[in-house]
Design a protein around this motif. Structure first.
Motif, PDB file in Angstrom:
ATOM      1  N   ILE A  17      24.089 -72.098   0.826  1.00 32.28           N
ATOM      2  CA  ILE A  17      25.355 -72.146   0.989  1.00 32.28           C
ATOM      3  C   ILE A  17      25.525 -72.052   2.221  1.00 32.28           C
ATOM      4  O   ILE A  17      27.272 -72.010   3.351  1.00 32.28           O
ATOM      5  CB  ILE A  17      26.084 -71.356   0.349  1.00 32.28           C
ATOM      6  CG1 ILE A  17      26.467 -71.670  -1.625  1.00 32.28           C
ATOM      7  CG2 ILE A  17      27.092 -70.548   0.448  1.00 32.28           C
ATOM      8  CD1 ILE A  17      26.446 -70.646  -2.188  1.00 32.28           C
ATOM      9  N   LEU A  18      24.918 -71.471   3.319  1.00 27.87           N
ATOM     10  CA  LEU A  18      25.217 -71.343   4.248  1.00 27.87           C
ATOM     11  C   LEU A  18      24.929 -72.444   4.922  1.00 27.87           C
ATOM     12  O   LEU A  18      25.804 -72.216   6.168  1.00 27.87           O
ATOM     13  CB  LEU A  18      23.036 -70.182   4.594  1.00 27.87           C
ATOM     14  CG  LEU A  18      23.096 -69.476   6.173  1.00 27.87           C
ATOM     15  CD1 LEU A  18      25.053 -69.028   7.209  1.00 27.87           C
ATOM     16  CD2 LEU A  18      22.546 -69.362   6.494  1.00 27.87           C
ATOM     17  N   PHE A  19      24.346 -73.394   4.682  1.00 32.15           N
ATOM     18  CA  PHE A  19      23.766 -74.355   5.670  1.00 32.15           C
ATOM     19  C   PHE A  19      25.797 -75.378   5.805  1.00 32.15           C
ATOM     20  O   PHE A  19      25.554 -76.109   6.112  1.00 32.15           O
ATOM     21  CB  PHE A  19      23.030 -75.617   4.931  1.00 32.15           C
ATOM     22  CG  PHE A  19      21.995 -75.275   6.089  1.00 32.15           C
ATOM     23  CD1 PHE A  19      21.481 -75.078   6.689  1.00 32.15           C
ATOM     24  CD2 PHE A  19      20.380 -75.078   5.014  1.00 32.15           C
ATOM     25  CE1 PHE A  19      20.429 -74.816   7.286  1.00 32.15           C
ATOM     26  CE2 PHE A  19      19.127 -74.365   5.097  1.00 32.15           C
ATOM     27  CZ  PHE A  19      19.482 -74.392   6.682  1.00 32.15           C
ATOM     28  N   ILE A  42      23.120 -82.573   4.694  1.00 30.82           N
ATOM     29  CA  ILE A  42      21.664 -82.919   3.611  1.00 30.82           C
ATOM     30  C   ILE A  42      20.953 -82.040   3.143  1.00 30.82           C
ATOM     31  O   ILE A  42      20.538 -81.922   2.193  1.00 30.82           O
ATOM     32  CB  ILE A  42      21.455 -84.391   4.397  1.00 30.82           C
ATOM     33  CG1 ILE A  42      22.009 -85.826   3.962  1.00 30.82           C
ATOM     34  CG2 ILE A  42      19.264 -84.333   3.716  1.00 30.82           C
ATOM     35  CD1 ILE A  42      21.448 -86.996   4.864  1.00 30.82           C
ATOM     36  N   ILE A  43      20.620 -81.251   4.116  1.00 29.04           N
ATOM     37  CA  ILE A  43      19.869 -79.830   4.270  1.00 29.04           C
ATOM     38  C   ILE A  43      20.426 -78.809   2.651  1.00 29.04           C
ATOM     39  O   ILE A  43      19.603 -78.787   2.074  1.00 29.04           O
ATOM     40  CB  ILE A  43      19.349 -79.255   5.484  1.00 29.04           C
ATOM     41  CG1 ILE A  43      18.690 -80.314   5.967  1.00 29.04           C
ATOM     42  CG2 ILE A  43      18.472 -77.500   4.270  1.00 29.04           C
ATOM     43  CD1 ILE A  43      18.463 -79.621   7.496  1.00 29.04           C
ATOM     44  N   ALA A  44      21.484 -79.585   3.393  1.00 31.98           N
ATOM     45  CA  ALA A  44      22.594 -78.281   1.907  1.00 31.98           C
ATOM     46  C   ALA A  44      22.278 -78.653   0.602  1.00 31.98           C
ATOM     47  O   ALA A  44      22.144 -78.144  -0.241  1.00 31.98           O
ATOM     48  CB  ALA A  44      23.737 -77.508   2.536  1.00 31.98           C
ATOM     49  N   GLY A  49      20.107 -77.959  -4.554  1.00 25.67           N
ATOM     50  CA  GLY A  49      19.699 -78.481  -6.097  1.00 25.67           C
ATOM     51  C   GLY A  49      18.131 -77.581  -6.209  1.00 25.67           C
ATOM     52  O   GLY A  49      17.537 -78.215  -7.202  1.00 25.67           O
ATOM     53  N   ALA A  50      17.416 -77.754  -5.086  1.00 27.10           N
ATOM     54  CA  ALA A  50      15.863 -77.080  -6.031  1.00 27.10           C
ATOM     55  C   ALA A  50      16.384 -75.547  -5.908  1.00 27.10           C
ATOM     56  O   ALA A  50      15.701 -74.780  -7.234  1.00 27.10           O
ATOM     57  CB  ALA A  50      15.380 -76.710  -4.510  1.00 27.10           C
ATOM     58  N   GLY A  51      17.514 -74.983  -5.684  1.00 30.01           N
ATOM     59  CA  GLY A  51      17.985 -73.405  -5.737  1.00 30.01           C
ATOM     60  C   GLY A  51      18.110 -73.480  -7.653  1.00 30.01           C
ATOM     61  O   GLY A  51      17.449 -73.169  -8.542  1.00 30.01           O
ATOM     62  N   LEU A  52      18.870 -74.519  -7.842  1.00 28.64           N
ATOM     63  CA  LEU A  52      19.566 -74.507  -9.647  1.00 28.64           C
ATOM     64  C   LEU A  52      18.672 -74.880 -10.327  1.00 28.64           C
ATOM     65  O   LEU A  52      18.229 -74.676 -11.907  1.00 28.64           O
ATOM     66  CB  LEU A  52      20.878 -76.127  -9.533  1.00 28.64           C
ATOM     67  CG  LEU A  52      22.388 -75.537  -8.846  1.00 28.64           C
ATOM     68  CD1 LEU A  52      22.744 -76.705  -9.055  1.00 28.64           C
ATOM     69  CD2 LEU A  52      22.639 -74.415  -9.435  1.00 28.64           C
ATOM     70  N   LYS A  53      17.474 -75.748  -9.518  1.00 32.16           N
ATOM     71  CA  LYS A  53      16.391 -76.575 -10.057  1.00 32.16           C
ATOM     72  C   LYS A  53      14.910 -75.626 -11.177  1.00 32.16           C
ATOM     73  O   LYS A  53      14.994 -75.084 -11.983  1.00 32.16           O
ATOM     74  CB  LYS A  53      15.560 -77.572 -10.029  1.00 32.16           C
ATOM     75  CG  LYS A  53      14.185 -78.269 -10.252  1.00 32.16           C
ATOM     76  CD  LYS A  53      13.660 -79.061  -9.745  1.00 32.16           C
ATOM     77  CE  LYS A  53      12.662 -80.361 -10.651  1.00 32.16           C
ATOM     78  NZ  LYS A  53      12.283 -81.306 -10.250  1.00 32.16           N
TER      79      LYS A  53
END
Length: 68
Positions: A17-19, A42-44, A49-53
């Motif tokens: 969210i910050l990105f 792209i970084i966001a 995606g990693a956070g949700l996973k």
């Protein structure tokens, strides 16, 4: 100290969210989609995606622990 997947997932979501916020600010200042804006998006995307996973992995682990 041991971090749980839930904590790591929340941190990744906050970073994502910050990105996105920084990318929006960059877009408003420059008025165009430059290299930095695209890189931030792209970084966001990867962070969200990693956070949700990680969060879904946490709930799967909890579900497996409760079945035992």
């Amino acid at each position: 100290m041991r971090r749980t997947p839930l904590f790591s997932g929340i941190i990744y979501l906050i970073l994502g969210i910050l990105f996105v916020y920084i990318a929006i600010q960059s877009l408003q200042q420059n008025g165009e989609w430059g290299f930095m804006t695209n890189l931030l998006i792209i970084i966001a995307t990867f962070d969200i995606g990693a956070g949700l996973k990680m969060i879904s992995f946490h709930f799967k682990l909890k579900n497996l622990e409760n079945k035992k």
